[in-house]
Design a protein around this motif. Structure first.
Motif, mmCIF file in Angstrom:
data_model
loop_
_atom_site.group_PDB
_atom_site.id
_atom_site.type_symbol
_atom_site.label_atom_id
_atom_site.label_comp_id
_atom_site.label_asym_id
_atom_site.label_seq_id
_atom_site.Cartn_x
_atom_site.Cartn_y
_atom_site.Cartn_z
ATOM 1 N N PRO A 197 0.805 -1.320 -0.026
ATOM 2 C CA PRO A 197 0.026 0.050 0.068
ATOM 3 C C PRO A 197 0.878 1.300 0.080
ATOM 4 C CG PRO A 197 -0.778 -1.528 1.624
ATOM 5 C CD PRO A 197 0.442 -2.034 1.298
ATOM 6 N N ARG A 198 1.933 1.069 0.710
ATOM 7 C CA ARG A 198 2.847 2.510 0.700
ATOM 8 C C ARG A 198 3.264 2.920 -0.747
ATOM 9 N NH1 ARG A 198 6.186 4.157 4.881
ATOM 10 N NH2 ARG A 198 7.647 5.473 3.941
ATOM 11 N N TYR A 199 3.515 1.864 -1.715
ATOM 12 C CA TYR A 199 3.795 2.081 -3.111
ATOM 13 C C TYR A 199 2.784 2.101 -3.918
ATOM 14 C CZ TYR A 199 8.181 1.621 -0.493
ATOM 15 O OH TYR A 199 9.029 1.982 0.327
ATOM 16 N N SER A 200 1.617 1.880 -3.674
ATOM 17 C CA SER A 200 0.574 1.504 -4.701
ATOM 18 C C SER A 200 0.315 2.590 -5.816
ATOM 19 C CB SER A 200 -0.690 1.137 -3.837
ATOM 20 O OG SER A 200 -1.436 2.351 -3.358
ATOM 21 N N THR A 201 0.603 3.675 -5.572
ATOM 22 C CA THR A 201 0.596 4.878 -6.333
ATOM 23 C C THR A 201 1.638 5.515 -7.043
ATOM 24 O OG1 THR A 201 -0.124 6.518 -4.645
ATOM 25 C CG2 THR A 201 -2.002 5.380 -5.695
ATOM 26 N N THR A 202 2.784 5.017 -6.456
ATOM 27 C CA THR A 202 4.024 5.550 -6.769
ATOM 28 C C THR A 202 4.193 5.513 -8.527
ATOM 29 O OG1 THR A 202 5.014 4.989 -4.676
ATOM 30 C CG2 THR A 202 6.570 5.463 -6.621
ATOM 31 N N PRO A 203 4.664 6.671 -9.057
ATOM 32 C CA PRO A 203 4.744 6.596 -10.627
ATOM 33 C C PRO A 203 6.001 5.706 -10.978
ATOM 34 C CG PRO A 203 4.608 9.125 -9.580
ATOM 35 C CD PRO A 203 4.868 8.043 -8.442
ATOM 36 N N VAL A 204 5.819 4.944 -12.116
ATOM 37 C CA VAL A 204 6.848 4.160 -12.308
ATOM 38 C C VAL A 204 6.986 4.421 -13.970
ATOM 39 C CG1 VAL A 204 7.366 1.810 -13.151
ATOM 40 C CG2 VAL A 204 6.138 2.128 -10.933
ATOM 41 N N ILE A 205 8.303 4.565 -14.235
ATOM 42 C CA ILE A 205 8.715 4.648 -15.693
ATOM 43 C C ILE A 205 9.508 3.144 -15.877
ATOM 44 C CG2 ILE A 205 10.388 5.874 -17.514
ATOM 45 C CD1 ILE A 205 10.195 8.219 -15.635
ATOM 46 N N VAL A 206 9.000 2.631 -17.144
ATOM 47 C CA VAL A 206 9.686 1.263 -17.604
ATOM 48 C C VAL A 206 10.903 1.790 -18.488
ATOM 49 C CG1 VAL A 206 9.497 -1.133 -18.582
ATOM 50 C CG2 VAL A 206 7.823 -0.118 -16.940
ATOM 51 N N ILE A 207 11.954 1.237 -18.398
ATOM 52 C CA ILE A 207 12.874 1.450 -19.662
ATOM 53 C C ILE A 207 13.265 0.011 -19.958
ATOM 54 C CG2 ILE A 207 13.795 3.633 -19.036
ATOM 55 C CD1 ILE A 207 16.350 1.971 -17.631
ATOM 56 N N THR A 208 13.433 -0.265 -21.370
ATOM 57 C CA THR A 208 13.718 -1.465 -21.962
ATOM 58 C C THR A 208 14.238 -1.392 -23.290
ATOM 59 O OG1 THR A 208 12.519 -3.640 -22.636
ATOM 60 C CG2 THR A 208 11.471 -1.539 -22.986
#
Length: 122
Positions: free
Chosen positions: A74-85
C-alpha cells in the motif's frame, strides 16, 4: 522543501550511473538497485520513494515482477513508474499498461528522461 527520491533499478551499472548523474544534477535524490531483488529489499525497508525507473529485462526478477511486488505494498501502490527497455513490448510477460506511467525504449534520449521525470514529479 524535501528533495524527491527516485529509485533506479537496472542491472546495467553504466545505465544506473548515467541516470544517477543526470537526475542528481536536476536536484533529485537517487536510490540505486542493480536487480529486482535489491528493489524488493528497498520496498521491505519502507524507504520513501517518489518515483521508480525500472528496467524490464533483468536477471532473477524482471521489471514486471518488481512492479507487481511494489503495487502489492500500500505504501507504493500509487508511486509513479517509468519502465525502460531494449526489449519489444509484445512479450506476454511485459508489465500491464495500467501498472506504469511511461515506457522509454533504450537507447534513450536523456532529455526525454528528464522531461518525463519532471512531468511525473512536478
Amino acid at each position: 522543501m524535501t528533495t524527491k527520491k527516485i529509485l533506479i533499478v537496472d542491472d546495467e551499472a553504466a545505465i544506473v550511473a548515467v541516470l544517477e548523474e543526470l537526475l542528481t544534477e536536476e536536484g533529485y535524490t537517487i536510490i540505486k538497485a542493480y536487480n529486482g531483488l535489491e528493489a524488493i529489499s528497498i520496498f521491505n525497508k519502507k524507504q520513501h520513494i517518489d518515483l521508480m525507473i525500472v528496467d524490464y529485462c533483468m536477471p532473477h526478477l524482471n521489471g514486471r515482477r518488481v512492479i507487481e511486488t511494489m503495487r502489492q505494498n500500500p505504501r507504493y501502490s500509487t508511486t509513479p513508474v517509468i519502465v525502460i527497455t531494449g526489449s519489444e513490448k509484445q512479450f506476454s510477460n511485459f508489465p500491464e499498461d495500467s501498472t506504469y506511467q511511461f515506457l522509454i525504449e533504450k537507447p534513450f534520449n536523456l532529455e526525454r528522461i528528464t522531461e518525463t521525470v519532471h512531468k511525473l514529479l512536478g
